[in-house]
Structure formats: structure tokens, C-alpha cells
Design a protein around this motif. Structure first.
Motif, PDB file in Angstrom:
ATOM      1  N   CYS A  32       4.769   6.570  -2.766  1.00 12.45           N
ATOM      2  CA  CYS A  32       3.838   6.669  -3.898  1.00 12.45           C
ATOM      3  C   CYS A  32       4.485   7.232  -5.157  1.00 12.45           C
ATOM      4  O   CYS A  32       3.795   7.619  -6.086  1.00 12.45           O
ATOM      5  CB  CYS A  32       2.636   7.520  -3.495  1.00 12.45           C
ATOM      6  SG  CYS A  32       1.570   6.716  -2.282  1.00 12.45           S
ATOM      7  N   LEU A  41       4.830  -1.833  -4.277  1.00 14.52           N
ATOM      8  CA  LEU A  41       3.993  -2.760  -5.042  1.00 14.52           C
ATOM      9  C   LEU A  41       4.598  -4.161  -5.064  1.00 14.52           C
ATOM     10  O   LEU A  41       3.865  -5.150  -5.075  1.00 14.52           O
ATOM     11  CB  LEU A  41       3.782  -2.236  -6.456  1.00 14.52           C
ATOM     12  CG  LEU A  41       2.930  -0.968  -6.553  1.00 14.52           C
ATOM     13  CD1 LEU A  41       2.828  -0.515  -8.002  1.00 14.52           C
ATOM     14  CD2 LEU A  41       1.559  -1.171  -5.951  1.00 14.52           C
ATOM     15  N   LYS A  45       2.683  -7.865  -3.735  1.00 15.72           N
ATOM     16  CA  LYS A  45       2.387  -8.662  -4.922  1.00 15.72           C
ATOM     17  C   LYS A  45       1.453  -9.840  -4.656  1.00 15.72           C
ATOM     18  O   LYS A  45       0.764 -10.284  -5.558  1.00 15.72           O
ATOM     19  CB  LYS A  45       3.681  -9.158  -5.557  1.00 15.72           C
ATOM     20  CG  LYS A  45       4.428 -10.165  -4.727  1.00 15.72           C
ATOM     21  CD  LYS A  45       5.706 -10.597  -5.388  1.00 15.72           C
ATOM     22  CE  LYS A  45       6.471 -11.518  -4.459  1.00 15.72           C
ATOM     23  NZ  LYS A  45       7.762 -11.852  -4.957  1.00 15.72           N
ATOM     24  N   GLU A  48      -3.832  -8.770  -3.596  1.00 10.78           N
ATOM     25  CA  GLU A  48      -4.396  -7.833  -4.577  1.00 10.78           C
ATOM     26  C   GLU A  48      -5.268  -6.767  -3.919  1.00 10.78           C
ATOM     27  O   GLU A  48      -5.264  -5.610  -4.328  1.00 10.78           O
ATOM     28  CB  GLU A  48      -5.183  -8.595  -5.637  1.00 10.78           C
ATOM     29  CG  GLU A  48      -5.653  -7.739  -6.787  1.00 10.78           C
ATOM     30  CD  GLU A  48      -4.515  -7.076  -7.559  1.00 10.78           C
ATOM     31  OE1 GLU A  48      -4.694  -5.920  -7.998  1.00 10.78           O
ATOM     32  OE2 GLU A  48      -3.466  -7.703  -7.721  1.00 10.78           O
ATOM     33  N   ALA A  49      -6.013  -7.135  -2.882  1.00  5.68           N
ATOM     34  CA  ALA A  49      -6.877  -6.168  -2.202  1.00  5.68           C
ATOM     35  C   ALA A  49      -6.038  -5.088  -1.516  1.00  5.68           C
ATOM     36  O   ALA A  49      -6.354  -3.889  -1.608  1.00  5.68           O
ATOM     37  CB  ALA A  49      -7.770  -6.875  -1.199  1.00  5.68           C
ATOM     38  N   ARG A  51      -3.026  -4.248  -2.316  1.00  7.80           N
ATOM     39  CA  ARG A  51      -2.348  -3.511  -3.389  1.00  7.80           C
ATOM     40  C   ARG A  51      -3.271  -2.429  -3.954  1.00  7.80           C
ATOM     41  O   ARG A  51      -2.862  -1.286  -4.139  1.00  7.80           O
ATOM     42  CB  ARG A  51      -1.936  -4.500  -4.476  1.00  7.80           C
ATOM     43  CG  ARG A  51      -1.152  -3.922  -5.595  1.00  7.80           C
ATOM     44  CD  ARG A  51      -0.816  -5.035  -6.590  1.00  7.80           C
ATOM     45  NE  ARG A  51      -0.113  -4.528  -7.718  1.00  7.80           N
ATOM     46  CZ  ARG A  51       1.103  -4.891  -8.079  1.00  7.80           C
ATOM     47  NH1 ARG A  51       1.741  -5.803  -7.394  1.00  7.80           N
ATOM     48  NH2 ARG A  51       1.681  -4.371  -9.132  1.00  7.80           N
ATOM     49  N   GLN A  52      -4.522  -2.783  -4.187  1.00  9.55           N
ATOM     50  CA  GLN A  52      -5.471  -1.808  -4.717  1.00  9.55           C
ATOM     51  C   GLN A  52      -5.763  -0.715  -3.700  1.00  9.55           C
ATOM     52  O   GLN A  52      -5.871   0.455  -4.046  1.00  9.55           O
ATOM     53  CB  GLN A  52      -6.769  -2.502  -5.149  1.00  9.55           C
ATOM     54  CG  GLN A  52      -7.715  -1.584  -5.879  1.00  9.55           C
ATOM     55  CD  GLN A  52      -7.100  -0.980  -7.132  1.00  9.55           C
ATOM     56  OE1 GLN A  52      -6.511  -1.690  -7.935  1.00  9.55           O
ATOM     57  NE2 GLN A  52      -7.231   0.323  -7.294  1.00  9.55           N
ATOM     58  N   ALA A  53      -5.863  -1.095  -2.420  1.00 10.47           N
ATOM     59  CA  ALA A  53      -6.092  -0.098  -1.372  1.00 10.47           C
ATOM     60  C   ALA A  53      -4.908   0.868  -1.287  1.00 10.47           C
ATOM     61  O   ALA A  53      -5.103   2.080  -1.117  1.00 10.47           O
ATOM     62  CB  ALA A  53      -6.314  -0.793  -0.031  1.00 10.47           C
ATOM     63  N   LEU A  55      -2.860   1.684  -3.777  1.00 13.66           N
ATOM     64  CA  LEU A  55      -2.931   2.557  -4.952  1.00 13.66           C
ATOM     65  C   LEU A  55      -4.017   3.611  -4.803  1.00 13.66           C
ATOM     66  O   LEU A  55      -3.836   4.781  -5.204  1.00 13.66           O
ATOM     67  CB  LEU A  55      -3.152   1.727  -6.216  1.00 13.66           C
ATOM     68  CG  LEU A  55      -1.963   0.869  -6.644  1.00 13.66           C
ATOM     69  CD1 LEU A  55      -2.365  -0.049  -7.791  1.00 13.66           C
ATOM     70  CD2 LEU A  55      -0.792   1.728  -7.025  1.00 13.66           C
ATOM     71  N   ASP A  56      -5.143   3.245  -4.207  1.00 14.48           N
ATOM     72  CA  ASP A  56      -6.215   4.217  -3.965  1.00 14.48           C
ATOM     73  C   ASP A  56      -5.754   5.302  -2.988  1.00 14.48           C
ATOM     74  O   ASP A  56      -6.077   6.476  -3.161  1.00 14.48           O
ATOM     75  CB  ASP A  56      -7.460   3.506  -3.420  1.00 14.48           C
ATOM     76  CG  ASP A  56      -8.116   2.619  -4.474  1.00 14.48           C
ATOM     77  OD1 ASP A  56      -7.847   2.801  -5.677  1.00 14.48           O
ATOM     78  OD2 ASP A  56      -8.906   1.739  -4.063  1.00 14.48           O
ATOM     79  N   ASP A  59      -3.525   7.661  -4.840  1.00 11.72           N
ATOM     80  CA  ASP A  59      -4.319   8.565  -5.681  1.00 11.72           C
ATOM     81  C   ASP A  59      -4.950   9.663  -4.842  1.00 11.72           C
ATOM     82  O   ASP A  59      -5.035  10.806  -5.275  1.00 11.72           O
ATOM     83  CB  ASP A  59      -5.407   7.777  -6.429  1.00 11.72           C
ATOM     84  CG  ASP A  59      -4.825   6.939  -7.553  1.00 11.72           C
ATOM     85  OD1 ASP A  59      -3.688   7.221  -7.997  1.00 11.72           O
ATOM     86  OD2 ASP A  59      -5.513   5.987  -7.985  1.00 11.72           O
TER      87      ASP A  59
END
Length: 63
Positions: A32, A41, A45, A48-49, A51-53, A55-56, A59
Motif C-alpha cells: 500500500c 495497481l 488494471k 476495476e472492482a 482495484r477499488q476494493a 484501495l479501500d 485506506d
């Protein structure tokens, strides 16, 4: 002769185990930040789902 059999078998097993190391990167302190994030990432590529998970999850680790 036995040495050649075992060395070929070991090489095949090693190849399969290294190929199996792919997949979704795990969200942790290394993946991270910096180059780990960039590499993770890039691996995600096309999804997208996922990738967002990822990143979440990154965070959530920061909090």
C-alpha cells in the motif's frame, strides 16, 4: 541418472509453484505504499472492482 530425474522433477515443481504465486495482491503496509502500490495497481488494471476494493483496504490500514 537418478540425479537427472530428480533435478527435472524439481524444476517442474518449482515452475508450477512460481506460476501459482500470481493473483490478487494482499493489502498490507508494503503493497500500500510506494513501488508496492504501483505494482499492485498494475496487477489489478483489468479489474476495476478488485482495484477499488484493494484501495479501500489500503485506506482502512492507514486508519
Amino acid at each position: 541418472m537418478n540425479f537427472k530425474k530428480y533435478s527435472v522433477a524439481c524444476m517442474i515443481v518449482l515452475c508450477f509453484s512460481l506460476i501459482g504465486c500470481g493473483g490478487v495482491p494482499e493489502a498490507n503496509a508494503v503493497n500500500c505504499a510506494g513501488k508496492g502500490l504501483e505494482s499492485s495497481l498494475a496487477d489489478l488494471k483489468d479489474d476495476e472492482a478488485a482495484r477499488q476494493a484493494f484501495l479501500d483496504q489500503c485506506d482502512a490500514l492507514k486508519k
